[in-house]
Design a protein around this motif. Structure first.
Motif, PDB file in Angstrom:
ATOM      1  N   VAL A  44       7.383  10.937  -2.303  1.00  0.00           N
ATOM      2  CA  VAL A  44       8.465  11.194  -3.249  1.00  0.00           C
ATOM      3  C   VAL A  44       9.289  12.394  -2.796  1.00  0.00           C
ATOM      4  CG1 VAL A  44       7.280  10.164  -5.231  1.00  0.00           C
ATOM      5  CG2 VAL A  44       6.881  12.543  -4.695  1.00  0.00           C
ATOM      6  N   ASP A  45      10.589  12.285  -2.949  1.00  0.00           N
ATOM      7  CA  ASP A  45      11.507  13.349  -2.543  1.00  0.00           C
ATOM      8  C   ASP A  45      12.128  13.968  -3.794  1.00  0.00           C
ATOM      9  OD1 ASP A  45      13.157  15.052  -1.180  1.00  0.00           O
ATOM     10  OD2 ASP A  45      14.181  13.512  -0.010  1.00  0.00           O
ATOM     11  N   GLU A  46      11.803  15.220  -4.048  1.00  0.00           N
ATOM     12  CA  GLU A  46      12.309  15.971  -5.199  1.00  0.00           C
ATOM     13  C   GLU A  46      12.118  15.204  -6.512  1.00  0.00           C
ATOM     14  OE1 GLU A  46      16.065  17.893  -4.802  1.00  0.00           O
ATOM     15  OE2 GLU A  46      15.936  18.015  -2.632  1.00  0.00           O
ATOM     16  N   PRO A  47      10.873  14.884  -6.861  1.00  0.00           N
ATOM     17  CA  PRO A  47      10.621  14.092  -8.072  1.00  0.00           C
ATOM     18  C   PRO A  47      10.966  14.803  -9.363  1.00  0.00           C
ATOM     19  CG  PRO A  47       8.567  14.964  -7.204  1.00  0.00           C
ATOM     20  CD  PRO A  47       9.628  15.271  -6.181  1.00  0.00           C
ATOM     21  N   THR A  48      11.121  16.130  -9.337  1.00  0.00           N
ATOM     22  CA  THR A  48      11.401  16.857 -10.576  1.00  0.00           C
ATOM     23  C   THR A  48      12.865  17.264 -10.714  1.00  0.00           C
ATOM     24  OG1 THR A  48      10.744  18.938  -9.518  1.00  0.00           O
ATOM     25  CG2 THR A  48       9.043  17.735 -10.722  1.00  0.00           C
ATOM     26  N   SER A  49      13.730  16.785  -9.815  1.00  0.00           N
ATOM     27  CA  SER A  49      15.150  17.132  -9.937  1.00  0.00           C
ATOM     28  C   SER A  49      15.708  16.536 -11.222  1.00  0.00           C
ATOM     29  CB  SER A  49      15.939  16.607  -8.731  1.00  0.00           C
ATOM     30  OG  SER A  49      15.879  15.198  -8.663  1.00  0.00           O
ATOM     31  N   ARG A 106       0.793  -1.231   0.000  1.00  0.00           N
ATOM     32  CA  ARG A 106       0.000   0.000   0.000  1.00  0.00           C
ATOM     33  C   ARG A 106       0.824   1.278   0.000  1.00  0.00           C
ATOM     34  NH1 ARG A 106      -3.700  -0.367   4.967  1.00  0.00           N
ATOM     35  NH2 ARG A 106      -4.201   1.729   4.213  1.00  0.00           N
ATOM     36  N   ARG A 107       2.132   1.180   0.138  1.00  0.00           N
ATOM     37  CA  ARG A 107       2.950   2.393   0.229  1.00  0.00           C
ATOM     38  C   ARG A 107       4.156   2.268  -0.688  1.00  0.00           C
ATOM     39  NH1 ARG A 107       6.908   2.768   5.077  1.00  0.00           N
ATOM     40  NH2 ARG A 107       7.779   1.207   3.672  1.00  0.00           N
ATOM     41  N   ALA A 108       4.405   3.304  -1.496  1.00  0.00           N
ATOM     42  CA  ALA A 108       5.564   3.326  -2.384  1.00  0.00           C
ATOM     43  C   ALA A 108       6.364   4.594  -2.108  1.00  0.00           C
ATOM     44  CB  ALA A 108       5.122   3.282  -3.845  1.00  0.00           C
ATOM     45  N   VAL A 109       7.692   4.452  -2.174  1.00  0.00           N
ATOM     46  CA  VAL A 109       8.595   5.552  -1.814  1.00  0.00           C
ATOM     47  C   VAL A 109       9.603   5.767  -2.939  1.00  0.00           C
ATOM     48  CG1 VAL A 109      10.279   6.392  -0.134  1.00  0.00           C
ATOM     49  CG2 VAL A 109       8.364   4.954   0.633  1.00  0.00           C
ATOM     50  N   VAL A 110       9.807   7.015  -3.297  1.00  0.00           N
ATOM     51  CA  VAL A 110      10.859   7.382  -4.252  1.00  0.00           C
ATOM     52  C   VAL A 110      11.791   8.349  -3.530  1.00  0.00           C
ATOM     53  CG1 VAL A 110      11.432   8.359  -6.494  1.00  0.00           C
ATOM     54  CG2 VAL A 110       9.261   7.141  -6.186  1.00  0.00           C
ATOM     55  N   PRO A 111      12.997   7.888  -3.138  1.00  0.00           N
ATOM     56  CA  PRO A 111      13.922   8.776  -2.428  1.00  0.00           C
ATOM     57  C   PRO A 111      14.537   9.817  -3.355  1.00  0.00           C
ATOM     58  CG  PRO A 111      14.955   6.665  -2.839  1.00  0.00           C
ATOM     59  CD  PRO A 111      13.526   6.544  -3.308  1.00  0.00           C
ATOM     60  N   GLN A 112      15.319  10.708  -2.755  1.00  0.00           N
ATOM     61  CA  GLN A 112      15.950  11.775  -3.525  1.00  0.00           C
ATOM     62  C   GLN A 112      16.921  11.217  -4.557  1.00  0.00           C
ATOM     63  OE1 GLN A 112      18.763  15.434  -2.178  1.00  0.00           O
ATOM     64  NE2 GLN A 112      16.826  15.237  -1.083  1.00  0.00           N
ATOM     65  N   SER A 113      17.586  10.137  -4.230  1.00  0.00           N
ATOM     66  CA  SER A 113      18.493   9.493  -5.182  1.00  0.00           C
ATOM     67  C   SER A 113      18.499   7.991  -4.929  1.00  0.00           C
ATOM     68  CB  SER A 113      19.920  10.046  -5.064  1.00  0.00           C
ATOM     69  OG  SER A 113      20.451   9.793  -3.770  1.00  0.00           O
ATOM     70  N   SER A 114      18.685   7.223  -5.985  1.00  0.00           N
ATOM     71  CA  SER A 114      18.722   5.764  -5.891  1.00  0.00           C
ATOM     72  C   SER A 114      19.939   5.259  -6.644  1.00  0.00           C
ATOM     73  CB  SER A 114      17.456   5.146  -6.476  1.00  0.00           C
ATOM     74  OG  SER A 114      16.300   5.620  -5.821  1.00  0.00           O
ATOM     75  N   GLN A 115      20.618   4.262  -6.074  1.00  0.00           N
ATOM     76  CA  GLN A 115      21.798   3.685  -6.699  1.00  0.00           C
ATOM     77  C   GLN A 115      21.475   2.301  -7.247  1.00  0.00           C
ATOM     78  OE1 GLN A 115      24.659   5.382  -7.096  1.00  0.00           O
ATOM     79  NE2 GLN A 115      23.725   7.129  -6.035  1.00  0.00           N
ATOM     80  N   LEU A 116      21.736   2.103  -8.520  1.00  0.00           N
ATOM     81  CA  LEU A 116      21.517   0.808  -9.152  1.00  0.00           C
ATOM     82  C   LEU A 116      22.590   0.614 -10.214  1.00  0.00           C
ATOM     83  CD1 LEU A 116      19.755  -1.725  -9.498  1.00  0.00           C
ATOM     84  CD2 LEU A 116      18.382  -0.444 -11.146  1.00  0.00           C
ATOM     85  N   THR A 117      23.438  -0.379 -10.029  1.00  0.00           N
ATOM     86  CA  THR A 117      24.572  -0.563 -10.942  1.00  0.00           C
ATOM     87  C   THR A 117      24.394  -1.765 -11.867  1.00  0.00           C
ATOM     88  OG1 THR A 117      25.743  -1.837  -9.242  1.00  0.00           O
ATOM     89  CG2 THR A 117      26.190   0.523  -9.347  1.00  0.00           C
ATOM     90  N   PHE A 118      23.348  -2.554 -11.678  1.00  0.00           N
ATOM     91  CA  PHE A 118      23.110  -3.681 -12.567  1.00  0.00           C
ATOM     92  C   PHE A 118      22.553  -3.180 -13.905  1.00  0.00           C
ATOM     93  CE2 PHE A 118      22.631  -5.478  -8.285  1.00  0.00           C
ATOM     94  CZ  PHE A 118      23.591  -6.478  -8.344  1.00  0.00           C
ATOM     95  N   SER A 119      22.885  -3.884 -14.957  1.00  0.00           N
ATOM     96  CA  SER A 119      22.443  -3.469 -16.292  1.00  0.00           C
ATOM     97  C   SER A 119      21.047  -3.989 -16.604  1.00  0.00           C
ATOM     98  CB  SER A 119      23.452  -3.948 -17.350  1.00  0.00           C
ATOM     99  OG  SER A 119      24.669  -3.265 -17.213  1.00  0.00           O
ATOM    100  N   PHE A 120      20.113  -3.736 -15.705  1.00  0.00           N
ATOM    101  CA  PHE A 120      18.719  -4.052 -15.987  1.00  0.00           C
ATOM    102  C   PHE A 120      18.197  -3.057 -17.010  1.00  0.00           C
ATOM    103  CE2 PHE A 120      17.903  -5.760 -11.411  1.00  0.00           C
ATOM    104  CZ  PHE A 120      18.639  -6.889 -11.706  1.00  0.00           C
ATOM    105  N   SER A 121      17.215  -3.490 -17.781  1.00  0.00           N
ATOM    106  CA  SER A 121      16.542  -2.549 -18.670  1.00  0.00           C
ATOM    107  C   SER A 121      15.632  -1.651 -17.836  1.00  0.00           C
ATOM    108  CB  SER A 121      15.717  -3.296 -19.720  1.00  0.00           C
ATOM    109  OG  SER A 121      14.595  -3.920 -19.111  1.00  0.00           O
ATOM    110  N   ALA A 122      15.206  -0.546 -18.422  1.00  0.00           N
ATOM    111  CA  ALA A 122      14.291   0.353 -17.722  1.00  0.00           C
ATOM    112  C   ALA A 122      13.018  -0.400 -17.321  1.00  0.00           C
ATOM    113  CB  ALA A 122      13.949   1.544 -18.610  1.00  0.00           C
ATOM    114  N   LEU A 123      12.505  -1.235 -18.212  1.00  0.00           N
ATOM    115  CA  LEU A 123      11.292  -1.991 -17.913  1.00  0.00           C
ATOM    116  C   LEU A 123      11.525  -2.963 -16.758  1.00  0.00           C
ATOM    117  CD1 LEU A 123       8.355  -2.597 -18.663  1.00  0.00           C
ATOM    118  CD2 LEU A 123       9.208  -4.339 -20.258  1.00  0.00           C
ATOM    119  N   GLU A 124      12.687  -3.600 -16.720  1.00  0.00           N
ATOM    120  CA  GLU A 124      12.985  -4.535 -15.631  1.00  0.00           C
ATOM    121  C   GLU A 124      13.064  -3.823 -14.290  1.00  0.00           C
ATOM    122  OE1 GLU A 124      15.526  -8.033 -17.923  1.00  0.00           O
ATOM    123  OE2 GLU A 124      16.545  -6.183 -17.315  1.00  0.00           O
ATOM    124  N   VAL A 125      13.625  -2.618 -14.272  1.00  0.00           N
ATOM    125  CA  VAL A 125      13.692  -1.855 -13.021  1.00  0.00           C
ATOM    126  C   VAL A 125      12.290  -1.493 -12.557  1.00  0.00           C
ATOM    127  CG1 VAL A 125      14.492   0.276 -11.934  1.00  0.00           C
ATOM    128  CG2 VAL A 125      15.988  -0.947 -13.518  1.00  0.00           C
TER     129      VAL A 125
END
Length: 292
Positions: free
Chosen positions: A174-179, A83-102
């Motif tokens: 969401v934290d600074e979604p338009t940065s 029921r709750r989704a969070v988008v932080p100010q920055s996220s680190q992801l180094t795997f070569s997933f496609s955008a759709l997979e993420v």
């Protein structure tokens, strides 16, 4: 007597201290279902810290957070994931997933179980933030702004794949979604958040652009030095005296022909901002402002 629904999320006397410094100080704020609330304020005002308290990432020194009337600390992780989704100010992801997979990762939390419906939800979410054409692109090859939109789509996918039961509220924080976004994509992202609120979710967003916040949010909450200075409708908050004092610079508020408030910086020499005089309709901590 009719039942009154509790706010989706509510901060009650929230305080957070670290190393003797009070980053959030006695903040009380309710975010109802179906509303988009924007948190504004200068750098170091405590906005992101407040959001982390609202998500449960940080535990308050005093006060509490209620989620649909239940203390957040008592909510089961599976319930929060649904029921709750969070988008932080920055996220680190180094795997070569496609955008759709993420984005699909939003539907892969325990208890969801991937299905064709979830794949369609991920495609829908990517399209909602204007990235359908980059679904197959490696996440690591995307720009900073594109990555930010991928994570917003991930959060939307998460909520879309677990429709709430009657009486339950979905929550998007969401934290600074338009940065890192240009003006066109800022409008697209905030429009998607606005639509989520219109569909019944409670949306809480930390924002820096006062004009965008005034154009998309139902309520603005203004913070300074860890305290909630004022909160109310955009036309109650976007005022010369209140904003000039809070940000420490001369600002000139006005309205568009459609009566949407906006603010401009005054570039010419201007006097020091005066202490604001509050109207009765803007809820506030007057003593905090006058002593600031």
């Amino acid at each position: 007597m009719a039942n009154v629904k509790s706010p989706a999320i509510e901060a009650c006397g929230l305080r957070f201290e670290i190393s003797g410094k009070r980053l959030v100080d006695d903040v009380s704020l309710a975010i109802p279902a179906g509303r988009m609330v924007g948190i504004l304020g200068p750098n170091g005002a405590g906005k992101s810290t407040f959001l982390k308290l609202a998500t449960g990432e940080l535990r308050p020194t005093a006060g509490r957070i209620l989620f649909d009337g239940v203390p957040l600390a008592q909510a089961h992780p599976a319930l929060l994931a649904r029921r709750r989704a969070v988008v932080p100010q920055s996220s680190q992801l180094t795997f070569s997933f496609s955008a759709l997979e993420v984005v699909t990762l939003g539907a892969s939390v325990p208890g969801f179980g991937l299905s064709d419906d979830h794949s369609r939800a991920a495609e829908w979410a990517l399209d909602r933030v204007g990235l359908a054409h980059l679904a197959a692109r490696a996440y690591t090859d995307l720009s900073g702004g594109e990555r930010q939109r991928v994570h917003i789509a991930r959060a939307m996918c998460q909520l879309a794949t677990a429709p709430p039961s009657p009486g339950e509220t979905l929550l998007l924080l969401v934290d600074e979604p338009t940065s890192n976004l240009d003006i066109g994509h800022q409008r697209r992202v905030l429009g998607a958040l606005r639509e989520a609120a219109t569909e019944g979710a409670a949306v809480l967003a930390v924002l820096h652009d006062i004009n965008l916040a005034a154009g998309y949010c139902d309520t603005l909450a203004l913070m300074r030095e860890g305290r909630l200075i004022a909160h109310g409708a955009p036309d109650e908050i976007v005022r010369d005296d209140l904003l000039s004092h809070t940000y420490g610079c001369a600002l000139d508020a006005n309205q568009t022909p459609s009566r949407t408030p906006f603010v401009l910086p005054i570039t010419r020499d201007a006097p020091e901002p005066a202490t604001p005089v509050f109207t009765s309709s803007a809820r506030h901590h007057a003593s905090d402002v006058s002593s600031g």
